[in-house]
Design an enzyme around this catalytic site. Structure first.
Site, PDB file in Angstrom:
ATOM      1  N   LYS A 107       0.212  -1.240   3.985  1.00  0.00           N
ATOM      2  CA  LYS A 107      -1.142  -1.108   3.411  1.00  0.00           C
ATOM      3  C   LYS A 107      -1.584  -2.367   2.687  1.00  0.00           C
ATOM      4  O   LYS A 107      -2.765  -2.706   2.683  1.00  0.00           O
ATOM      5  CB  LYS A 107      -1.226   0.090   2.465  1.00  0.00           C
ATOM      6  CG  LYS A 107      -0.172   0.139   1.387  1.00  0.00           C
ATOM      7  CD  LYS A 107       0.759   1.267   1.653  1.00  0.00           C
ATOM      8  CE  LYS A 107       2.146   0.939   1.171  1.00  0.00           C
ATOM      9  NZ  LYS A 107       3.148   1.806   1.740  1.00  0.00           N
ATOM     10  N   VAL A 134      -1.599   4.599   5.424  1.00  0.00           N
ATOM     11  CA  VAL A 134      -2.407   5.366   4.463  1.00  0.00           C
ATOM     12  C   VAL A 134      -1.947   6.810   4.440  1.00  0.00           C
ATOM     13  O   VAL A 134      -2.023   7.522   5.442  1.00  0.00           O
ATOM     14  CB  VAL A 134      -3.908   5.310   4.824  1.00  0.00           C
ATOM     15  CG1 VAL A 134      -4.724   6.064   3.787  1.00  0.00           C
ATOM     16  CG2 VAL A 134      -4.381   3.876   4.950  1.00  0.00           C
ATOM     17  N   LYS A 207      -4.620   1.582  -0.243  1.00  0.00           N
ATOM     18  CA  LYS A 207      -4.937   2.629   0.741  1.00  0.00           C
ATOM     19  C   LYS A 207      -6.426   2.968   0.697  1.00  0.00           C
ATOM     20  O   LYS A 207      -7.060   3.174   1.733  1.00  0.00           O
ATOM     21  CB  LYS A 207      -4.081   3.869   0.468  1.00  0.00           C
ATOM     22  CG  LYS A 207      -2.593   3.603   0.684  1.00  0.00           C
ATOM     23  CD  LYS A 207      -1.741   4.698   0.079  1.00  0.00           C
ATOM     24  CE  LYS A 207      -0.253   4.402   0.209  1.00  0.00           C
ATOM     25  NZ  LYS A 207       0.576   5.287  -0.598  1.00  0.00           N
TER      26      LYS A 207
END
Ligand code: HSE
Length: 430
Positions: A107, A134, A207
């Site tokens: 991420k 995510v 995220k």
């Protein structure tokens, strides 16, 4: 499309081992679903001799993951190294330059370099897939990009960090304070030895920045995320939240406005009646609000070998099937640069908790500071009577801007009777 999809796995930690185990366990089923086998053709990690829970003897070994990324016997690289710069970025770039697909759980890399990598992948005609980046096992990328593709989103929010959710849940369940629960979480392996990325909100912000780009069709803008972590949350505030009908959750919230995009990560109070209030422990959940579908909530495990491998292998199956979608739902060249709306402008109710000397006039002074900043009080709670000790005073307000509350809190902190820095927690209307 014929022949196996040959995957090079870069990074053999918990998730890498999980991917090898998953492909070993479900090889035949995956081949049936993908239309061809998905096989690990090579692996690479920093230390070949490290003890691992999987047998690596059947795989080609590369000391250099960049060489593996460009190897002609590899069709796709699974990047599980981590970090937004250095080897992980070099591997992704080398793979794209060599015409290999890239699947990543990274991420940080996507939050910082997502727009550039997406453009490079699309120019090279390869896929850059990141379901595992995510919310771990939750298929939120597929949900937003495919299942909900017909919707315009007004807001996307969620519990994006399992470590924080575990800590907050455990604090509520046991009445213990942050430091004690963090220490236990580290002992149990739920929190890293250096927990800062998690507890300071950075991981959730990475995220959220990815979800924002995907949901709103804009370039990933990690620097535009307002971030606060959970270190300041106390058992006392959690108990008051309970009493007031809320749960405290670290949320990442992205909202699309006329003049830009607002991205916020902070601990906030959510009404106990909302489903996300009941997502506890290490679980993650994401809510998308689409104009035609309404509200959709997906919940699941946001970390760990199994859930993360599940997401990464789903991406590999798509690649094996020949499914190629733009990285962030629309062509990377069309992603707009949208202004980041300042978090200080955000309007909402707030909770403040003060520790004050219990003397006549204290509440009047606090109220005056709020009045002077145009903040209207919704409720006020003071329990206990102790002229010699600090007593808590809890106030919830009607809607106000964060900027007004910043000013009020700085005035309140300066009052002689206020004995500790005021605590503030936003109340989210979900
Ligand atoms: N450390 C993260 C969490 C998982 O606690 O949710 C990986 O991003």
């Amino acid at each position: 499309m014929s022949g196996a999809l040959r995957v090079g796995v870069a990074g053999l930690g918990t998730v890498g081992a999980g991917v090898l185990r998953l492909l070993d366990t479900h090889g035949a089923m995956i081949a049936a679903r993908a239309g061809r086998p998905v096989v690990v053709a090579a692996v690479s990690a920093r230390d070949r001799n490290k003890k691992r829970p999987v047998d690596l003897s059947g795989y080609r070994w590369f000391d250099d993951p960049i060489a593996m990324a460009a190897d002609p016997e590899i069709d796709a690289v699974l990047e599980l190294i981590g970090g937004c710069e250095g080897v992980a970025k070099d591997v992704a770039e080398a793979a794209i330059a060599a015409g290999r697909h890239v699947v990543t759980a990274n991420k940080a890399l996507l939050a910082v370099h997502g727009a550039g990598l997406a453009r490079a992948a699309e120019s090279a005609g390869v896929t850059l897939a990141y379901e595992a980046a995510v919310a771990g096992g939750i298929p939120i990328i597929k949900t937003l990009r495919e299942g909900l593709a017909a919707n315009s989103f007004s807001r996307v929010y969620g519990i994006l960090n399992g470590t924080c959710n575990y800590i907050l849940t455990s604090m509520r369940d046991t009445g213990r304070d942050f430091a004690e629960v963090l220490e236990e979480a580290q002992r149990l392996g739920y929190a890293e030895a250096d927990p800062s990325f998690d507890v300071d909100g950075v991981d959730a912000a990475h995220k959220l920045a990815i979800l924002t780009a995907l949901a709103f069709g804009c370039e990933v803008d990690f620097d535009g995320v307002y971030i606060e972590g959970i270190r300041e949350i106390s058992a006392l505030d959690i108990a008051y939240a309970d009493e007031l009908g809320y749960r405290i959750k670290l949320l990442g919230i992205a909202t699309q406005g006329e003049d830009g995009v607002e991205q916020r990560v902070y601990p906030c109070m959510v009404p106990q009646g909302t489903p996300i209030a009941h997502v506890d422990g290490v679980f993650n959940a994401v809510v998308a609000e689409g104009d035609f579908v309404g509200r959709v909530l997906v919940e699941g495990q946001g970390a760990g070998a199994g859930p993360t491998a599940s997401a990464a292998v789903a991406d590999l199956i798509d690649i094996a099937r020949g499914i190629a979608l733009p990285t962030f739902a629309i062509p990377a060249a069309e992603l707009r640069r949208r202004p980041a709306l300042a978090a200080e402008r955000h309007v909402g109710s707030q909770y403040i908790r003060l520790m004050v000397r219990d003397r006549p006039g204290v509440i009047a002074d606090v109220s005056a500071a709020l009045r002077d900043c145009d903040i209207s009080v919704e409720a006020l709670l003071q329990r206990g009577r102790s002229p010699d000790e600090a007593v808590p005073v809890v106030i919830t307000t009607h809607e106000t801007t964060s900027a007004a509350m910043d000013e009020a809190l700085s005035r309140i902190a300066g009052l002689k009777a206020v004995l500790e820095p005021p605590r503030r927690i936003r109340i989210e209307a979900l």
